[in-house]
Write a protein that holds these residues in place. Structure first.
Motif: not given
Length: 123
Positions: A24, A26, A45, A86, A89-90, A97, A113, A116
Motif C-alpha cells: 500500500l 500511503v 491510498i 487500510c 487490507w490489514c 506501508l 502504522r 492502524l
C-alpha cells in the motif's frame, strides 16, 4: 484467539524483492523516479496521507515531530473511508506501508502504522 496481522514499513526506493504482504502506497504524491511496475502496488491510498498543508508545515523537521503526530492523527480521525480501506487490507493479512520519505523514523507511515495497530486492537 485472533492475531493482529503484521504491518511493515518500506521505503519505495528500497529493494522490494523480499517485501511480503499487500503493498500500500500511503503518500499523497507519486514518488519521483519510481515506476508502477517497480512498486507492484496492491493499492494507492493517497487520501490517508497527511494533508498538503500539514506535510508542508512539517517538512520532516524532527523538532515538529510530536506536534505533527498529534495533527496527523486528528486528520486520520476524520478520514473514515481511506482509514477503513487500510484496515480492510490489514484484516486480510500482512501489509507493507510504502513511503518515499528519507527519514525512516519521522514520517507519516510510522504514525499510520501505529494508528492502524491501535484501531485493530480496539476491535
Amino acid at each position: 484467539m485472533t492475531t493482529t496481522p503484521s504491518i511493515h514499513l518500506a521505503r519505495v526506493y528500497d529493494n522490494l524483492d523480499d517485501v511480503r504482504g499487500a503493498r500500500l502506497l500511503v503518500d499523497r504524491v507519486w514518488p519521483r523516479g519510481v515506476t508502477k511496475s517497480e512498486l507492484a502496488l496492491d493499492d494507492w491510498i493517497r487520501e490517508v496521507a497527511p494533508s498538503t498543508a500539514l506535510r508542508k508545515w512539517f517538512a520532516h523537521d524532527v523538532e515538529k515531530w510530536e506536534i505533527f503526530q498529534r495533527r496527523y492523527r486528528a486528520e486520520l480521525d476524520g478520514r473514515n473511508e481511506p482509514v477503513s480501506r487500510c484496515l480492510d487490507w490489514c484484516r486480510r493479512g500482512e501489509v507493507v506501508l510504502l513511503f518515499g520519505a528519507r527519514d525512516r523514523i519521522h514520517n507519516q507511515a510510522v504514525v499510520l502504522r501505529e494508528y492502524l495497530c491501535e484501531r485493530l486492537a480496539a476491535r
